[in-house]
Design an enzyme around this catalytic site. Structure first.
Site, PDB file in Angstrom:
ATOM      1  N   HIS A 147       1.721  56.690  44.155  1.00  0.00           N
ATOM      2  CA  HIS A 147       1.606  55.528  43.238  1.00  0.00           C
ATOM      3  C   HIS A 147       0.163  55.013  43.192  1.00  0.00           C
ATOM      4  O   HIS A 147      -0.109  53.853  43.493  1.00  0.00           O
ATOM      5  CB  HIS A 147       2.588  54.423  43.658  1.00  0.00           C
ATOM      6  N   ARG A 175       7.092  54.832  36.076  1.00  0.00           N
ATOM      7  CA  ARG A 175       7.954  54.320  37.139  1.00  0.00           C
ATOM      8  C   ARG A 175       8.931  55.418  37.560  1.00  0.00           C
ATOM      9  O   ARG A 175       9.406  56.188  36.723  1.00  0.00           O
ATOM     10  CB  ARG A 175       8.742  53.091  36.663  1.00  0.00           C
TER      11      ARG A 175
HETATM   12  N1  LIG Z   1       1.540  54.712  38.217  1.00  0.00           N
HETATM   13  C1  LIG Z   1       0.700  53.713  38.141  1.00  0.00           C
HETATM   14  O1  LIG Z   1      -0.204  53.584  38.965  1.00  0.00           O
HETATM   15  C2  LIG Z   1       0.802  52.748  36.993  1.00  0.00           C
HETATM   16  C3  LIG Z   1      -0.292  51.908  36.727  1.00  0.00           C
HETATM   17  C4  LIG Z   1      -0.209  51.058  35.638  1.00  0.00           C
HETATM   18  C5  LIG Z   1       0.922  51.050  34.831  1.00  0.00           C
HETATM   19  N2  LIG Z   1       1.961  51.866  35.139  1.00  0.00           N
HETATM   20  C6  LIG Z   1       3.153  51.874  34.273  1.00  0.00           C
HETATM   21  O2  LIG Z   1       2.763  52.177  32.948  1.00  0.00           O
HETATM   22  C7  LIG Z   1       3.580  51.425  32.057  1.00  0.00           C
HETATM   23  C8  LIG Z   1       2.942  51.339  30.683  1.00  0.00           C
HETATM   24  O3  LIG Z   1       1.828  50.464  30.706  1.00  0.00           O
HETATM   25  P1  LIG Z   1       1.132  49.950  29.347  1.00  0.00           P
HETATM   26  O4  LIG Z   1       0.125  48.938  29.732  1.00  0.00           O
HETATM   27  O5  LIG Z   1       0.690  51.102  28.525  1.00  0.00           O
HETATM   28  O6  LIG Z   1       2.391  49.278  28.617  1.00  0.00           O
HETATM   29  P2  LIG Z   1       2.546  48.851  27.100  1.00  0.00           P
HETATM   30  O7  LIG Z   1       3.542  47.753  27.073  1.00  0.00           O
HETATM   31  O8  LIG Z   1       1.208  48.595  26.485  1.00  0.00           O
HETATM   32  O9  LIG Z   1       3.151  50.147  26.379  1.00  0.00           O
HETATM   33  C9  LIG Z   1       4.486  50.484  26.422  1.00  0.00           C
HETATM   34  C10 LIG Z   1       4.812  51.523  25.357  1.00  0.00           C
HETATM   35  O10 LIG Z   1       6.162  51.971  25.563  1.00  0.00           O
HETATM   36  C11 LIG Z   1       6.863  51.912  24.342  1.00  0.00           C
HETATM   37  N3  LIG Z   1       8.286  51.631  24.576  1.00  0.00           N
HETATM   38  C12 LIG Z   1       8.835  50.624  25.288  1.00  0.00           C
HETATM   39  N4  LIG Z   1      10.183  50.686  25.242  1.00  0.00           N
HETATM   40  C13 LIG Z   1      10.484  51.743  24.469  1.00  0.00           C
HETATM   41  C14 LIG Z   1      11.706  52.315  24.026  1.00  0.00           C
HETATM   42  N5  LIG Z   1      12.894  51.807  24.385  1.00  0.00           N
HETATM   43  N6  LIG Z   1      11.644  53.390  23.233  1.00  0.00           N
HETATM   44  C15 LIG Z   1      10.442  53.907  22.845  1.00  0.00           C
HETATM   45  N7  LIG Z   1       9.249  53.412  23.239  1.00  0.00           N
HETATM   46  C16 LIG Z   1       9.274  52.347  24.039  1.00  0.00           C
HETATM   47  C17 LIG Z   1       6.204  50.791  23.551  1.00  0.00           C
HETATM   48  O11 LIG Z   1       6.464  50.959  22.165  1.00  0.00           O
HETATM   49  C18 LIG Z   1       4.739  50.986  23.940  1.00  0.00           C
HETATM   50  O12 LIG Z   1       4.165  51.969  23.107  1.00  0.00           O
HETATM   51  C19 LIG Z   1       3.746  50.097  32.798  1.00  0.00           C
HETATM   52  O13 LIG Z   1       4.895  49.410  32.359  1.00  0.00           O
HETATM   53  C20 LIG Z   1       3.840  50.514  34.245  1.00  0.00           C
HETATM   54  O14 LIG Z   1       5.182  50.681  34.634  1.00  0.00           O
HETATM   55  C21 LIG Z   1       1.921  52.714  36.202  1.00  0.00           C
HETATM   56  O1  LIG Z   2       2.138  48.491  37.160  1.00  0.00           O
HETATM   57  C1  LIG Z   2       1.062  48.618  37.744  1.00  0.00           C
HETATM   58  O2  LIG Z   2       0.062  47.942  37.486  1.00  0.00           O
HETATM   59  C2  LIG Z   2       0.912  49.651  38.807  1.00  0.00           C
HETATM   60  O3  LIG Z   2       1.994  50.506  38.811  1.00  0.00           O
HETATM   61  C3  LIG Z   2       0.727  49.052  40.156  1.00  0.00           C
HETATM   62  O4  LIG Z   2       1.945  48.768  40.704  1.00  0.00           O
END
Ligand SMILES: NC(=O)c1ccc[n+]([C@@H]2O[C@H](COP(=O)([O-])OP(=O)(O)OC[C@H]3O[C@@H](n4cnc5c(N)ncnc54)[C@H](O)[C@@H]3O)[C@@H](O)[C@H]2O)c1
Ligand SMILES: O=C(O)[C@H](O)CO
EC number: 1.1.1.79
Length: 312
Positions: A275, A227
């Protein structure tokens, strides 16, 4: 079973037809303003408050991985969704592979010095450069959840030294795990490529700031796939200008679309995508949602539930 669907930019008709095929026992409809008819589940992205307010739903599914937008809406409108109504998010559903493609291609781009060769090309200079050594190319992944762990797995195959940072310690093949704020500095020390895959929470907002960037290895690289709010853009620009950070690959921004006058656009060491690092893939997302609804209906354990207090 009744399901309401709302997404501001997807082809809602396509989704409702595909969902109806996956859940033939359900009546699935596109939600429009004024629709207060009962529903069991809601599938949403950036929903209007009135869509969910006052409903007694069995569950709400966010049509993406990050739930920061819906949680911030909830903060401003606490009665939008009753405390007892579970909120789910998409886990992987095809996003992990997209993140792997993105991260591996960009790490290799930096490791093989294609950024430097592009600069030389612009000067019409034929000049072989020293190779980088793998042992000097430690990759640190902030966030080792569903997506971070998969990105680590794909980079492991390329033989890079790997480390991750998360709330609790992880056991991932070939990855040194750091956990909690006490171990953040040790994680950063020696990290040459920083990949961010944290969720947006009050603890993680602004985490990629001057103090963090200063602790990375010299000539480091930053990839933000999570993000925009995680990065203090002025601090990153300063680190790029000073040479501490050699390059940045950014997919997400504090303001999206990124305004044309944002200095990141013009910076020679910054690459930008709009994004798209990992988008929601309908087939996989619908398979996940229909499977999870089936499990919920049978009273079985499910995965993907958001912890609203924790914020992800
Ligand atoms: N750019 C894009 O197109 C896109 C697409 C999908 C997801 N995302 C982003 O990726 C993020 C991660 O997705 P995910 O499915 O892997 O999430 P997830 O919940 O499976 O993983 C989150 C990780 O972050 C760690 N974490 C959270 N808070 C923390 C803290 N305060 N200190 C240390 N570690 C911390 C957790 O321990 C975990 O390992 C999503 O929240 C989203 O914002 C972006
Ligand atoms: O969080 C997600 O799935 C992607 O960032 C799409 O907004």
């Amino acid at each position: 079973m009744d399901i309401i669907f709302y997404h501001p930019s997807f082809d809602n008709h396509y989704w409702v037809n595909a969902l109806s095929r996956a859940l033939p026992q359900a009546n699935i409809r596109i939600w429009t303003r004024g629709d207060n008819a009962p529903a069991d589940y809601a599938l949403v992205w950036h929903p209007p408050v009135e869509m969910l307010k006052g409903r007694t739903l069995k569950g709400v599914f966010a049509l993406g991985a990050g739930v920061d937008a819906i949680l911030s809406q909830l903060k401003n409108n606490p009665d939008m969704l009753g405390e007892s109504i579970p909120l789910f998010r998409l886990e992987d559903t095809g996003m992990a592979l997209q993140m792997q493609e993105y991260a591996v291609s960009q790490v290799l781009h930096w490791f093989r010095r294609f950024d430097d060769y592009q600069t030389l090309k612009q000067q019409a200079k034929w000049q072989p450069l020293d190779e980088y050594e793998r042992e000097d190319f430690t990759i640190g992944i902030l966030g080792a959840g569903v997506l971070g762990a998969k990105v680590a797995e794909s980079l492991h195959a390329w033989g890079f030294p790997l480390r991750c940072w998360s709330r609790s310690r992880k056991s991932l093949p070939g990855v040194t795990s750091f956990a909690g704020s006490n171990e953040l500095s040790d994680f950063l020390h020696g990290t040459r490529v920083l990949i961010n895959l944290l969720p947006n929470t009050p603890e993680t907002a602004g985490i990629i700031n001057h103090s963090l960037l200063e602790q990375l290895a010299d000539n480091s690289y930053v990839m933000n796939l999570a993000r925009g709010v995680h990065v203090v853009e002025s601090d990153l620009l300063q680190a790029l200008d000073s040479g501490k950070v050699k390059g940045a690959m950014l997919d997400v921004f504090n303001q999206e679309p990124l305004p044309a006058n944002n200095p990141l656009w013009a910076h020679p060491c910054v690459a930008i995508t709009p994004h798209v690092a990992a988008v929601t893939r309908p087939a996989e997302a619908i398979a996940f949602i229909s499977r999870t609804i089936g499990q919920l209906e049978r009273g079985e354990q499910v995965s993907g539930r958001v912890d609203r207090q924790r914020g992800y």
